[in-house]
Design an enzyme around this catalytic site. Sequence first.
Site, PDB file in Angstrom:
ATOM      1  N   CYS A 105       0.884  -1.160   0.000  1.00  0.00           N
ATOM      2  CA  CYS A 105       0.000   0.000   0.000  1.00  0.00           C
ATOM      3  C   CYS A 105       0.922   1.210   0.000  1.00  0.00           C
ATOM      4  O   CYS A 105       1.518   1.535   1.020  1.00  0.00           O
ATOM      5  CB  CYS A 105      -0.913   0.003   1.221  1.00  0.00           C
ATOM      6  SG  CYS A 105      -1.834   1.544   1.405  1.00  0.00           S
ATOM      7  N   SER A 109      -0.900   2.195   4.703  1.00  0.00           N
ATOM      8  CA  SER A 109      -0.360   0.872   5.032  1.00  0.00           C
ATOM      9  C   SER A 109      -1.492  -0.134   5.068  1.00  0.00           C
ATOM     10  O   SER A 109      -1.556  -0.994   5.943  1.00  0.00           O
ATOM     11  CB  SER A 109       0.346   0.882   6.389  1.00  0.00           C
ATOM     12  OG  SER A 109       1.291   1.902   6.480  1.00  0.00           O
TER      13      SER A 109
END
Lengths: 202, 202, 223, 223
Positions: A105, A109
């Site tokens: 990502c 995250s």
Amino acid sequence: MSRHEDTVPSGPDAALRTRALESLLVEKGLVTTERIDEVVNMYENDVGPLNGARVVARAWTDPDYRRRLLEDGRAAIAELGFSGREGAEIVVLENTPEVHNVVVCTLCSCYPWQVLGLPPGWYKSYAYRSRLVREPRAVLKEFDLHLPDSVEVRVWDSNSDLRYMVLPERPGGTEGFTEEALVPLVTRDAMIGVARLDSPST
Amino acid sequence: MSRHEDTVPSGPDAALRTRALESLLVEKGLVTTERIDEVVNMYENDVGPLNGARVVARAWTDPDYRRRLLEDGRAAIAELGFSGREGAEIVVLENTPEVHNVVVCTLCSCYPWQVLGLPPGWYKSYAYRSRLVREPRAVLKEFDLHLPDSVEVRVWDSNSDLRYMVLPERPGGTEGFTEEALVPLVTRDAMIGVARLDSPST
Amino acid sequence: MDGIHDMGGMHGFGPVVREEDEPLFHHEWERRVLGIAVATPVPVPGGSRNNIENMDPAHYLSSTYYEKWLHSRVKGLIDAGALTANELETRMALLRKRPDAETPVHPDPDGVRADLASRGTAPSTPSQADVRPQYQEGDPVLALNLHPEGHTRLPRYVRGKTGTIARFYGIHDLQDAELPRGCVRREQPLYAVRFASRELWGECAEAGSAVYLDMWEGYLEPV
Amino acid sequence: MDGIHDMGGMHGFGPVVREEDEPLFHHEWERRVLGIAVATPVPVPGGSRNNIENMDPAHYLSSTYYEKWLHSRVKGLIDAGALTANELETRMALLRKRPDAETPVHPDPDGVRADLASRGTAPSTPSQADVRPQYQEGDPVLALNLHPEGHTRLPRYVRGKTGTIARFYGIHDLQDAELPRGCVRREQPLYAVRFASRELWGECAEAGSAVYLDMWEGYLEPV
């Protein structure tokens, strides 16, 4: 380890601020200490990579389940009772001898909590977030995963509200294994896509 | 002022490190204290926006010089004795009623030292470096420069070893002024391009 | 927002470092921050990620994961009117001076419990809006060159690049702060779009690799 | 290098703040850093900017201008073998303990002076290499999508964008660490290339504006 932003010691201020925040929220009736304990307890004890491992082991041993899992990850995962508080849609990515999937990502995250629990520090690191989309093979080598040129690497950047989980290849030498015996072979890193699973050394 | 990275107080370490560095370089005969003093003295007393102002005033009053300046900035500036240690090529950008030029260095803080001296803090700020190329009109408004829509804004990003200086428009009401009388009207900000020059309030 | 958080493709962050036997939390307060963030049913105005993305870039980079969460939660609760910065500072001052101070409790704990229990977190299900996807698997598409100031899920590294529709995920709500020009609704078809590494990184790309991104239809243009 | 320094177009750094009656230096040590950097004729291996660009991004953002210079100079002198990190630490420890300590001087100050005086900084003149420019004023050009790991002068925000040759500046040495693929020499035609803001920033662009960048021919492709 010095570059690992999650191991940077935090100032005493964060601890104090957090305690003050919790006490105020409890005083105002916006939350209770027990609710916070419950959540923490859930992520420390109930929700973790073992959930994902169960999903993977089932998919390896039940072709119908595998098909359902790849078609509608959330529904198939819910069959095993792992819906999670997030309740996000999960897309399961199938590794094959020709295709290796790996998840990142870049903007945040994002991580499939309901099947893998809380993300490890390196997944949240700026190095992983910045580099994986540009040089996946170089990054995977740092994880000791050396993929031959014939394998296509597919990087999935979790930028929407979907979550991704990798279905690793079933390791060789496990032909007679039961579903229960397969579960402990499945690692978190393999379900993120930074590792392949080795044959069990029996 | 809190966001201004150049006014962030520095730790005592920088001062100590600098003093240690200087003493070692002097000990090794790589430089002398006097040479360092000379350089500092030059940038504090000799090289500054007054150089640029002289160039601009000459260009306003001498059409031949103006032509030479726009054709070959370095040579025309050297005519006035401002070659500078840098000796970089200078490109002079002519502001007109239709075109307004403004200079930035997004990658670093490159600046025409030989005509303007050391750059101001805001020129080196991350805000100026990041924003000017994307929203020059919005940035110029923060400098109280409101350009009509009819004026084209040209942002020059000094990414090579050339340096840019803006030749501002001569302010109205200065028709009878001598070159010497024009010099004090020319500001540093006008030669960067974040200001226009007002008519003198006589 | 073309902010510091949008770091896909950037150089300079060094190797990926793994901690051996990494614990789930490194500090007790991190546990509490996670718990508070998940358990407190006060939505963060503008979204939690937006608060993190708007941190000063130097602060962002030097903050740990849970420090960012704490920052975002505190700002969100203040923005939502649930508490004030002054209340928090005052409480911190008290606890700094007397770490074992007893802090006030809510007069009706049973009411609070009942209230919290009544709020289930509704799982986000794909929207059932009557929207037809414009693209089919295999269609070439161009990612628009958008630079909105607000929150967006379109990373910089893909803008202006051409990819191929790989998968249709149904209709999902666009998460951007503002709708891209030309869009009239948030419910949009969401696709996985495949971008060849060569298209993204030019001659510096690694061979035999591709990046898949989730793209709402409003991010795309036919090629 | 797609590093933190390449910030053209980024959001998140707030308004441009000007200091009233700003002094040339805020600290005495900044004076000395400027003087040392300009007066010491030891070239920085790899270039001073490269050292700054390779600072840890959080360190880069939290460092002031002269802190970056100091960092780069110290690293450059160590890399050049002119001093060691250990020497510097030892000297710092001495001066920390005894701020008025006398430090050793060079045995032949006259020789040092004569040596420094003999080294003029040669002004960089445009190269006279026999290279013909490929483009003419008005030609449309495409900025290549390059992402080299080393130092480059091609900022991210212009890669893959189309512009117009505005001015030819003669032949100049490319400053990148590595030559872009296909280039055989550093001496290259340098142009000012005009990029319409709309091309760079899409629908978010301001009207009536353009960005001019210095582009070596190796950065460009005919359209």
